[in-house]
Design a protein around this motif. Structure first.
Motif, short mmCIF file in Angstrom:
data_model
loop_
_atom_site.label_atom_id
_atom_site.label_comp_id
_atom_site.label_asym_id
_atom_site.label_seq_id
_atom_site.Cartn_x
_atom_site.Cartn_y
_atom_site.Cartn_z
N PRO A 1 8.96 2.60 4.43
CA PRO A 1 9.18 3.80 5.24
C PRO A 1 8.73 5.04 4.46
O PRO A 1 8.92 5.13 3.25
N ILE A 2 8.16 5.98 5.17
CA ILE A 2 7.57 7.15 4.52
C ILE A 2 8.64 8.21 4.33
O ILE A 2 9.33 8.59 5.29
N ASP A 3 8.79 8.67 3.08
CA ASP A 3 9.75 9.76 2.86
C ASP A 3 9.12 11.06 3.35
O ASP A 3 9.29 11.45 4.49
N SER A 4 8.34 11.70 2.50
CA SER A 4 7.75 12.97 2.92
C SER A 4 6.35 12.78 3.50
O SER A 4 5.52 12.11 2.87
N PRO A 5 6.08 13.35 4.65
CA PRO A 5 4.72 13.27 5.20
C PRO A 5 3.77 14.26 4.53
O PRO A 5 2.58 14.26 4.81
N LEU A 6 4.31 15.10 3.64
CA LEU A 6 3.45 16.05 2.93
C LEU A 6 2.79 15.36 1.75
O LEU A 6 3.44 14.60 1.02
N VAL A 7 1.52 15.62 1.58
CA VAL A 7 0.79 15.05 0.46
C VAL A 7 0.54 16.15 -0.56
O VAL A 7 -0.31 17.01 -0.36
N SER A 8 1.33 16.13 -1.64
CA SER A 8 1.14 17.16 -2.66
C SER A 8 0.36 16.60 -3.85
O SER A 8 -0.34 17.31 -4.53
N ARG A 9 0.53 15.29 -4.12
CA ARG A 9 -0.25 14.63 -5.19
C ARG A 9 -1.03 13.49 -4.54
O ARG A 9 -0.59 12.35 -4.54
N PRO A 10 -2.22 13.79 -3.96
CA PRO A 10 -2.96 12.71 -3.27
C PRO A 10 -3.44 11.64 -4.24
O PRO A 10 -3.67 11.93 -5.42
N ASN A 11 -3.57 10.40 -3.74
CA ASN A 11 -4.31 9.40 -4.50
C ASN A 11 -5.64 9.09 -3.84
O ASN A 11 -6.44 8.31 -4.35
N VAL A 12 -5.86 9.70 -2.64
CA VAL A 12 -7.19 9.67 -2.02
C VAL A 12 -7.50 11.09 -1.55
O VAL A 12 -6.71 11.67 -0.80
N LEU B 1 0.85 -1.19 0.00
CA LEU B 1 0.00 0.00 0.00
C LEU B 1 0.88 1.23 0.00
O LEU B 1 1.92 1.26 0.65
N ASN B 2 0.48 2.24 -0.75
CA ASN B 2 1.20 3.51 -0.71
C ASN B 2 0.20 4.64 -0.89
O ASN B 2 0.03 5.17 -1.98
N LEU B 3 -0.46 4.99 0.20
CA LEU B 3 -1.54 5.97 0.12
C LEU B 3 -1.04 7.37 0.46
O LEU B 3 -0.30 7.56 1.42
N HIS B 4 -1.46 8.31 -0.36
CA HIS B 4 -1.27 9.73 -0.09
C HIS B 4 -2.67 10.32 0.07
O HIS B 4 -3.35 10.54 -0.93
N ILE B 5 -3.09 10.52 1.29
CA ILE B 5 -4.48 10.93 1.54
C ILE B 5 -4.52 12.40 1.93
O ILE B 5 -3.74 12.85 2.78
N LYS B 6 -5.45 13.11 1.33
CA LYS B 6 -5.69 14.49 1.75
C LYS B 6 -7.12 14.57 2.26
O LYS B 6 -8.06 14.18 1.56
N VAL B 7 -7.29 15.04 3.51
CA VAL B 7 -8.62 15.25 4.06
C VAL B 7 -8.78 16.75 4.24
O VAL B 7 -7.88 17.40 4.80
N ALA B 8 -9.89 17.31 3.77
CA ALA B 8 -10.03 18.76 3.84
C ALA B 8 -11.48 19.17 4.02
O ALA B 8 -12.40 18.48 3.56
N GLY B 9 -11.67 20.28 4.73
CA GLY B 9 -13.03 20.80 4.94
C GLY B 9 -12.98 22.05 5.79
O GLY B 9 -11.93 22.69 5.90
N PHE B 10 -14.13 22.38 6.39
CA PHE B 10 -14.16 23.50 7.31
C PHE B 10 -13.66 23.05 8.68
O PHE B 10 -13.77 21.88 9.03
N GLY B 11 -13.16 24.01 9.47
CA GLY B 11 -12.87 23.72 10.87
C GLY B 11 -14.17 23.29 11.55
O GLY B 11 -15.22 23.88 11.29
N GLY B 12 -14.13 22.26 12.38
CA GLY B 12 -15.34 21.81 13.07
C GLY B 12 -16.01 20.63 12.39
O GLY B 12 -16.92 20.04 12.95
N GLN B 13 -15.56 20.28 11.17
CA GLN B 13 -16.16 19.13 10.47
C GLN B 13 -15.48 17.81 10.83
O GLN B 13 -15.85 16.77 10.32
N GLY B 14 -14.49 17.87 11.69
CA GLY B 14 -13.82 16.64 12.09
C GLY B 14 -12.78 16.18 11.07
O GLY B 14 -12.50 14.98 10.96
N VAL B 15 -12.22 17.12 10.35
CA VAL B 15 -11.22 16.81 9.32
C VAL B 15 -10.00 16.13 9.94
O VAL B 15 -9.53 15.09 9.48
#
Lengths: 487, 360
Positions: free
Chosen positions: A355-366, A298-312
């Motif tokens: 092992p994870i290189d960058s924890p930043l997700v710039s090109r998400p696949n989810v 598995l190699n997931l790059h996940i980005k979760v985004a929304g308003f503050g308060g939505q449980g992002v």
């Protein structure tokens, strides 16, 4: 001649010779008639009389008394300008059995160190502060002090201290007397022998208070500085008696030693073996550690985004926590901002077999988009073939891609129907899990159990998970179940 | 202990407590506040001292007092607060007191913003206070290292009787990764020089004043010798896929992580790229860089400042190889793709040459 009787001898708390001094080791560096010599003597006598020489730690300031450690045969810590009460605070808290004296002049205590003295007093640190006020900067050669009386000339108030430009003299005792915590505040003078005798008593009281563990004790000493004042020692004493004492009234401002209660003793430290449990590093029930890597790469790059308060952030955390439980490498990185309302919120989550290189997700696949602005912002960066879940009835017409696997569901609306509008994030998680088979139910529920502290919310979240799964079962997501594996 | 998903800032406190730290004096500031909050939660439970001071100035001077009394102690802050602590750091180094300071860097100058930057490098690594002193500086690149390097920082501080700074950025402080913590140690006995208010320690004196020029010079030379010893013993770096690297990327903290992804992307395109990630910033891993320069044709430094780390890289390489520089500031952290594009743009010609060579 008959034998001599010694009535006054050097206090034991003084060194016999001042070996820390480079030269003239039999005399102090203080000028003739300087008040510091007298205050040192009174303090040393008090230390002797109370039998606390070994326990005493003297914090010396910056100013004429910077070299107090030349003379006092006690533990010595020399501090930065104005900071003696902060240093004293930490020494006392580190060594509660010690007797800590913060010794300061007027520039040190009442100008540059105003914050430190006010807050040490306000915390009621059980220390003794000796404040030598001669209304002038001595060591630097006669500049104005915060306590210089109005009209007095100094090298930096050459026309005399003027209230309009230099302000009024600072009355430190009165200032500290407005605070709740101090137990003892008194101003004394060195204007004649009677005043000196009284100063001796008061300084001893202030030390004794600490020996009894009573609290913050403060003694201000009106003190002569013949050299800078350009008086002879006798005139300087007269000036203390007749002029300084007019500006700064001599007397006791506070004595709450009778009502003062001893501070509660600190709880004894735990056994070393117990510390991991205190730090929350040991789980209550013994859990088997994950057995190696899961079979599926598995190699997931996940980005979760929304308003503050939505449980992002929580949604991302559950994915990371459950991923870790499942044996993957994980990272979770929040976008963080000021703690203000109506902001947007997003987090980067990585789940990987390697092992994870960058924890930043710039090109998400989810991409899990909980609102439209987030969808518009992050959808363009989604990897071709990636997954997007959107919190809405349908994708906006001008915001859709044919090369990704997309599902729009009104997760917030479903949450409202469930009776808890904030559960939309976990309904979305349920849908994601059902559609992709990403993680096992057991690990996800385990993650929720650890992250969601309230039992009510935990149960709600279980319902929300099931609700999300149910929605996907109703209108299957057009995904091959295993498509993400090996991305 | 089992790996636990832990926030970078919290990992620092847990590691500190496990390493025998029993006092924390601090003042809240984003993005370092979780350190102060975790210290407030845990230190009283282990018989330690937690105190929220009136300012960073007071905090660092409390650290001076706590260290003088022989307690393992620490504080934490970020840019503006660290600036206020510089006076105290100079005194602590001058008085040769051990302590640990965590700096979770944010954007500056002035109030700047609270997003990650690496612009405290100069004020920390070069010493922002007065006088000839240095702080030893460790630079975590993961949450595991936030823990491990904090543990090491306490040992280094005691060994060298000097403040040690854990220099991290806002992202490394805020992110969560699995951490395996070390086993707890018993609180180490107070050092002999500490002022503890006992008969045995009555003659002890903690001071940074040396009135006679000859005495002060002797003191400064002693500090200098200590730093030279640290330069020989302490420097540490991670070299990642550098064995055959023709271009070596250099970055620390969160940038070290981004650059690892750049290495992968570059190698996927057939460009031989490696990463050198300094783990100590002072002492700087000079020898490692010089060793790498034997095979590498060029270096590319990437950092979140307008050029602070890059100066040390240039000094270390001393003209041996060209040093290119990429930076983002203001709280922006570049994506791996962005750095990759810069790399291809900068080294494009030489990369093509290399292909010619391969085919030829």
């Amino acid at each position: 001649m008959g034998s001599l009787t010694v009535t006054h001898e050097r206090a034991d708390s003084f060194f016999d010779t001042f070996e820390r001094k480079a030269e003239l080791q039999h005399q102090t560096h203080y000028c003739p008639g300087c008040g510091h010599g007298i205050v040192h003597k009174l303090l040393a006598q008090a230390i002797d009389e109370l039998g606390i020489q070994d326990r005493t730690i003297l914090i010396s300031p910056v100013g004429c008394s910077v070299f107090a450690y030349y003379y006092f045969d006690v533990g010595n810590v020399q501090s930065a300008h104005g900071r003696a009460p902060a240093v004293a605070t930490a020494v006392k808290r580190s060594r509660p059995e010690s007797i800590v004296v913060s010794y300061q002049g007027d520039g040190d205590l009442a100008a540059i160190g105003t914050a430190e003295i006010v807050h040490a007093a306000n915390r009621g640190e059980p220390i003794t502060v000796i404040f030598v006020n001669n209304g002038i900067y001595g060591m630097t050669g006669g500049q104005m002090a915060p306590t210089t009386p109005l009209g007095r000339k100094s090298t930096t108030s050459p026309f005399g201290r003027n209230q309009w430009t230099e302000g009024f003299p600072v009355h430190v005792c009165e200032l500290l007397n407005s605070l709740e915590a101090p137990v003892f505040i008194e101003r004394v003078g060195l204007g004649n022998n009677k005043q000196i005798m009284n100063a001796a008593k008061v300084i001893k009281r202030a030390m004794e208070n600490q020996v009894k563990g009573l609290g913050f004790s403060f003694v201000e000493v009106l003190s002569p500085c013949p050299t800078i004042w350009k008086f002879n020692p006798v005139e300087a004493q007269r000036f203390v008696r007749e002029e300084m004492a007019k500006v700064f009234a001599i007397g006791n401002l506070r004595d709450r030693t009778k009502e003062a209660v001893q501070r509660p003793a600190a709880t004894p430290p735990p056994a070393v073996e117990d510390i991991p449990r205190i730090l929350g590093l040991v789980n209550g029930e013994a859990e088997a550690p994950p057995t190696g890597r899961p079979d599926r790469a598995l190699n997931l790059h996940i980005k979760v985004a929304g308003f503050g308060g939505q449980g992002v952030l929580l949604l991302g955390e559950v994915l990371a926590e459950a991923g870790l439980e499942s044996g993957y490498e994980v990272s979770w990185l929040p976008s963080y901002g000021p703690e203000m309302r109506s902001g947007t919120s997003n987090c980067h989550v990585r789940l990987s077999s390697d092992p994870i290189d960058s924890p930043l997700v710039s090109r998400p696949n989810v991409l899990l988009a909980l609102n439209e602005p987030s969808l518009r912002k992050f959808l363009p960066a989604l990897e071709p073939g990636g997954i997007v879940l959107y919190n809405g009835e349908a994708f906006p017409e001008d915001c859709a891609r044919r090369d990704v696997r997309a599902m729009a569901l009104p997760f917030s609306h479903l949450a409202d129907e469930m009776g808890e509008s904030k559960a939309g994030n976990i309904i979305m998680l349920g849908a994601l899990l059902e559609a992709t088979g990403l993680l096992e139910e057991e690990q996800v529920i385990g993650a929720l159990r650890r992250l969601v502290k309230s039992q009510r919310w935990f149960e709600l979240d279980l319902k929300a998970l099931e609700c999300g799964r149910e929605e996907v079962r109703k209108q299957p997501f057009p995904l091959a179940e295993d498509y993400l594996w090996g991305v | 202990m089992q790996a636990q998903l832990t926030k970078g800032n919290e990992a620092i406190v847990k590691a500190a407590v496990l390493a025998g730290c029993r006092a924390f004096y601090g003042y809240p500031i984003t993005p370092a506040s979780e350190i102060t909050e975790a210290a407030a939660l845990y230190l009283p439970q282990v018989g330690g001292v937690f105190l929220q001071a009136e300012s960073e100035t007071a905090s660092i001077n409390m650290l001076y007092g706590g260290a003088a009394a022989g307690i393992r102690c620490m504080t934490a802050s970020s840019g503006p607060g660290i600036s206020l602590m510089q006076e105290g750091l100079s005194y602590i180094a001058g008085a040769e007191l051990p302590c640990v300071v965590a700096d979770i860097m944010r954007g500056g100058p002035g109030l700047g913003n609270i997003a990650p930057e690496q612009s405290d490098y100069n004020q920390i690594v070069k010493g922002g206070g007065h006088g000839c002193y240095r702080t030893l500086v460790v630079a975590p690149g993961s949450v595991q290292e936030m823990a491990d390097l904090t543990t090491w920082a306490f040992d280094l501080a005691d060994e060298y009787r000097n403040p040690v700074v854990v220099l991290a950025d806002g992202y490394t402080g805020q992110m969560m990764e699995p951490v395996r913590f070390a086993d707890p140690i018993a609180v180490p006995p107070a050092p002999e020089w500490a002022v503890r208010g006992t008969a045995l320690t009555r003659r002890n004196l903690v001071t940074s004043i040396f009135l006679e020029p000859d005495l002060l010079e002797r003191h400064i030379r002693k500090l200098e010798a200590k730093y030279h010893e640290a330069e020989r013993q302490v420097a540490r770096a991670e070299c990642w896929r550098t064995d055959d690297a023709e271009i070596v990327l250099v970055g620390y903290g969160i940038m070290g992580r981004v650059l690892k992804a750049v290495v992968e992307q570059a190698r996927a395109q057939g460009i031989k790229v490696g990463l050198m990630r300094p783990i100590t910033l002072y002492p700087f891993p000079v020898a490692t860089l010089r060793e790498l320069s034997r095979n590498a044709r060029a270096f590319l430094v990437a950092e979140l400042s307008t050029g602070q780390l890059v100066d040390d890289v240039r000094l270390a390489l001393d003209g041996r190889r060209p040093v290119e520089f990429f930076s983002r500031v203001g709280g922006n952290v570049p994506s791996a793709e962005e750095v990759m594009a810069f790399l291809v743009h900068t080294f494009g010609a030489s990369i093509e040459n290399q292909e010619v060579l391969v085919h030829g």
